[in-house]
Enzyme design. Structure first.
Site, PDB file in Angstrom:
ATOM      1  N   TYR A  20      18.507  27.803  12.489  1.00 52.70           N
ATOM      2  CA  TYR A  20      17.455  28.715  12.927  1.00 52.70           C
ATOM      3  C   TYR A  20      17.281  28.669  14.444  1.00 52.70           C
ATOM      4  O   TYR A  20      17.410  27.607  15.049  1.00 52.70           O
ATOM      5  CB  TYR A  20      16.119  28.319  12.305  1.00 52.70           C
ATOM      6  CG  TYR A  20      16.101  28.407  10.803  1.00 52.70           C
ATOM      7  CD1 TYR A  20      16.150  29.639  10.155  1.00 52.70           C
ATOM      8  CD2 TYR A  20      16.010  27.256  10.027  1.00 52.70           C
ATOM      9  CE1 TYR A  20      16.118  29.715   8.772  1.00 52.70           C
ATOM     10  CE2 TYR A  20      15.981  27.321   8.640  1.00 52.70           C
ATOM     11  CZ  TYR A  20      16.030  28.560   8.022  1.00 52.70           C
ATOM     12  OH  TYR A  20      15.992  28.630   6.662  1.00 52.70           O
TER      13      TYR A  20
ATOM     14  N   MET B  73      15.105  22.395   5.795  1.00 49.33           N
ATOM     15  CA  MET B  73      14.456  21.836   4.610  1.00 49.33           C
ATOM     16  C   MET B  73      15.441  21.182   3.641  1.00 49.33           C
ATOM     17  O   MET B  73      15.206  20.074   3.155  1.00 49.33           O
ATOM     18  CB  MET B  73      13.651  22.923   3.896  1.00 49.33           C
ATOM     19  CG  MET B  73      12.802  22.362   2.766  1.00 49.33           C
ATOM     20  SD  MET B  73      11.882  23.594   1.854  1.00 49.33           S
ATOM     21  CE  MET B  73      10.555  23.957   2.978  1.00 49.33           C
TER      22      MET B  73
ATOM     23  N   LYS C 238       0.845  -1.208   0.000  1.00 47.84           N
ATOM     24  CA  LYS C 238       0.000   0.000   0.000  1.00 47.84           C
ATOM     25  C   LYS C 238       0.876   1.252   0.000  1.00 47.84           C
ATOM     26  O   LYS C 238       2.072   1.177   0.294  1.00 47.84           O
ATOM     27  CB  LYS C 238      -0.925  -0.018   1.216  1.00 47.84           C
ATOM     28  CG  LYS C 238      -0.217  -0.038   2.567  1.00 47.84           C
ATOM     29  CD  LYS C 238      -1.186  -0.361   3.699  1.00 47.84           C
ATOM     30  CE  LYS C 238      -0.454  -0.443   5.029  1.00 47.84           C
ATOM     31  NZ  LYS C 238      -1.334  -0.957   6.099  1.00 47.84           N
TER      32      LYS C 238
ATOM     33  N   ARG D 241     -11.099  -0.827  14.626  1.00 49.18           N
ATOM     34  CA  ARG D 241     -10.831   0.162  13.592  1.00 49.18           C
ATOM     35  C   ARG D 241     -11.646  -0.166  12.345  1.00 49.18           C
ATOM     36  O   ARG D 241     -12.246   0.697  11.741  1.00 49.18           O
ATOM     37  CB  ARG D 241      -9.326   0.147  13.276  1.00 49.18           C
ATOM     38  CG  ARG D 241      -8.848   1.286  12.443  1.00 49.18           C
ATOM     39  CD  ARG D 241      -7.351   1.229  12.206  1.00 49.18           C
ATOM     40  NE  ARG D 241      -6.963   0.101  11.354  1.00 49.18           N
ATOM     41  CZ  ARG D 241      -5.765  -0.034  10.804  1.00 49.18           C
ATOM     42  NH1 ARG D 241      -4.833   0.880  11.024  1.00 49.18           N
ATOM     43  NH2 ARG D 241      -5.466  -1.086  10.058  1.00 49.18           N
TER      44      ARG D 241
HETATM   45  C1  LIG Z   1      -0.656  -2.077   6.729  1.00 55.42           C
HETATM   46  C2  LIG Z   1      -1.280  -3.391   6.983  1.00 55.42           C
HETATM   47  C3  LIG Z   1      -0.495  -4.547   7.060  1.00 55.42           C
HETATM   48  C4  LIG Z   1       1.023  -4.524   7.059  1.00 55.42           C
HETATM   49  O1  LIG Z   1       1.491  -4.097   8.316  1.00 55.42           O
HETATM   50  P1  LIG Z   1       3.051  -4.029   8.683  1.00 55.42           P
HETATM   51  O2  LIG Z   1       3.078  -3.596  10.116  1.00 55.42           O
HETATM   52  O3  LIG Z   1       3.644  -2.979   7.805  1.00 55.42           O
HETATM   53  O4  LIG Z   1       3.627  -5.360   8.457  1.00 55.42           O
HETATM   54  C5  LIG Z   1      -1.147  -5.771   7.163  1.00 55.42           C
HETATM   55  N1  LIG Z   1      -2.507  -5.834   7.240  1.00 55.42           N
HETATM   56  C6  LIG Z   1      -3.293  -4.738   7.207  1.00 55.42           C
HETATM   57  C7  LIG Z   1      -4.766  -4.882   7.317  1.00 55.42           C
HETATM   58  C8  LIG Z   1      -2.705  -3.475   7.104  1.00 55.42           C
HETATM   59  O5  LIG Z   1      -3.469  -2.382   7.095  1.00 55.42           O
END
Ligand SMILES: *Cc1c(COP(=O)(O)O)cnc(C)c1O
Length: 364
Positions: free
Chosen positions: A260, A307, A37, A138
């Site tokens: 800064y 930056m 993702k 969730r």
């Molecule tokens: C993001 C996610 C994962 C992967 O999690 P990691 O901690 O990066 O291994 C697996 N299952 C779901 C439902 C997720 O949202």
């Protein structure tokens, strides 16, 4: 032409393949379905997924519909992987899911109804995954909803459940009793969907023990080098290496302020180097004062991050403009940087910006 003062990001797909092999070995017999993702945690879902396909991966997860469409295009016709979309069915998304051959992860009863309605309208069955909430609070059907659904066959007409999944909320802490509670809540639901493979664990869950692995595991961050316990893990290799050149060196007297404001005041005479990378390249500003960089075989304190530039302490080592400093990689651990910045490895990876010039190693 690459700017000589630019930060460089090397994405090492051989290291990714190594981490995949480590996770597969720990997954027992479970299939490893990587999570790519957010464009592969910011590292490039296309090159990552193509390399994982070569390593034997046949199913992957994304979060959004558009990510799934982009991943399907990047994999092409020769790599017909199953792509699960964690967002499931969003309003009107059914034709796009079908066109790209994506498998929605249904997480609410209204999504189940929509899938059934689409299958009825088209006369084509729809493959889906079901997400059941076992205590993360969730996303997902409640355990009761999942049970009722399994017992009312007409509610699933036209819909085939190709994966039953849930997600752990505390897997990075193996001593947290919530892990066993979630596992126990998952068991009876799993029994109701006995024909569907089951999946509970992301990166951290894989290391909780055999009972947490089921048929499919879904690692994300550990594939990219993040330790399952949110600290560096010697079994895993760094996939992302960020380096940048020294722009200049200078000598500070006690009391000199750097950058800064007054966030960094030299408490003694010290030599520092100004390096050509900053938070616009993905070095999180909040890591200043606690993080480190790697130069000439040693850790160097990260004193200031702005930056486009950051400042490190040099000690008494020789340094020239143009010398490379490692800001993330094999010697600057992802999890250490995350801890220094008060965040998780996932966010450190995702912040790596497109300004850093990217090179992929080991592309398929
Ligand atoms: C993001 C996610 C994962 C992967 O999690 P990691 O901690 O990066 O291994 C697996 N299952 C779901 C439902 C997720 O949202």
């Amino acid at each position: 032409m690459a700017d000589p003062s630019a930060a460089r990001l090397i994405i090492d797909l051989d290291a990714l393949a190594h981490n995949f092999a480590v996770l597969r070995a720990h997954a027992g017999g479970a299939a490893v379905a990587p999570v790519v993702k957010a464009d592969g945690y910011g590292l490039g879902a296309g090159p990552i997924a193509r390399r994982l396909w070569r390593e034997g991966v046949r199913a992957l997860f994304v979060a959004r519909l558009a990510e799934g469409e982009a991943l399907r295009a990047a994999l092409g016709k020769d790599r017909p992987a199953t792509i699960f979309v964690l967002d499931g069915l969003t309003a009107g998304s059914e034709p796009r899911l079908e066109a790209a051959g994506l498998t929605p992860v249904l997480a609410a009863l209204r999504q189940v109804s929509a899938a059934r309605a689409y299958a009825a309208a088209t006369g084509r069955p729809m493959a889906v995954a079901l997400h059941v909430d076992t205590g993360m609070n969730r996303q997902g059907l409640t355990v009761d909803e999942a049970r009722d659904l399994a017992q009312a066959a007409e509610d699933l007409r036209g819909v085939s459940v190709v994966l039953l999944m849930s997600h752990l909320g505390s897997a990075a802490d193996p001593t947290d009793p919530r892990n066993a509670e979630q596992l126990a809540r998952f068991a009876p639901v799993r029994a109701l969907y006995a024909d569907s493979p089951a999946s509970l664990s992301a990166s951290a869950g894989i290391f909780l023990g055999e009972g947490y692995r089921h048929e499919v595991v879904r690692p994300g961050v550990s594939l990219y080098g993040g330790g399952p316990l949110e600290r560096p893990d010697a079994r895993l290799r760094a996939v992302a290496t960020l380096t940048a050149p020294i722009l200049d060196t200078r000598d500070l007297r006690a009391g000199d302020r750097v950058g800064y404001g007054s966030t960094m005041i030299a408490d003694r005479p010290m030599r520092v180097a100004v390096v050509g990378a900053g938070y616009a390249d993905g070095v999180i500003r909040a890591s200043r004062g606690r993080g480190y960089a790697w130069f000439a075989g040693q850790r160097r304190a990260l004193l200031s991050v702005t930056m486009d530039m950051l400042v490190i302490e040099l000690g008494d080592v020789e340094a020239q403009p143009g010398d490379d400093v490692e800001l993330l990689g094999p010697n600057v651990h992802l999890d250490d940087l995350a801890a220094a910045a008060g965040t998780v490895a996932h966010e450190v990876l995702f912040r790596l910006s497109p300004r850093a010039v990217r090179t992929y190693k080991g592309e398929s």
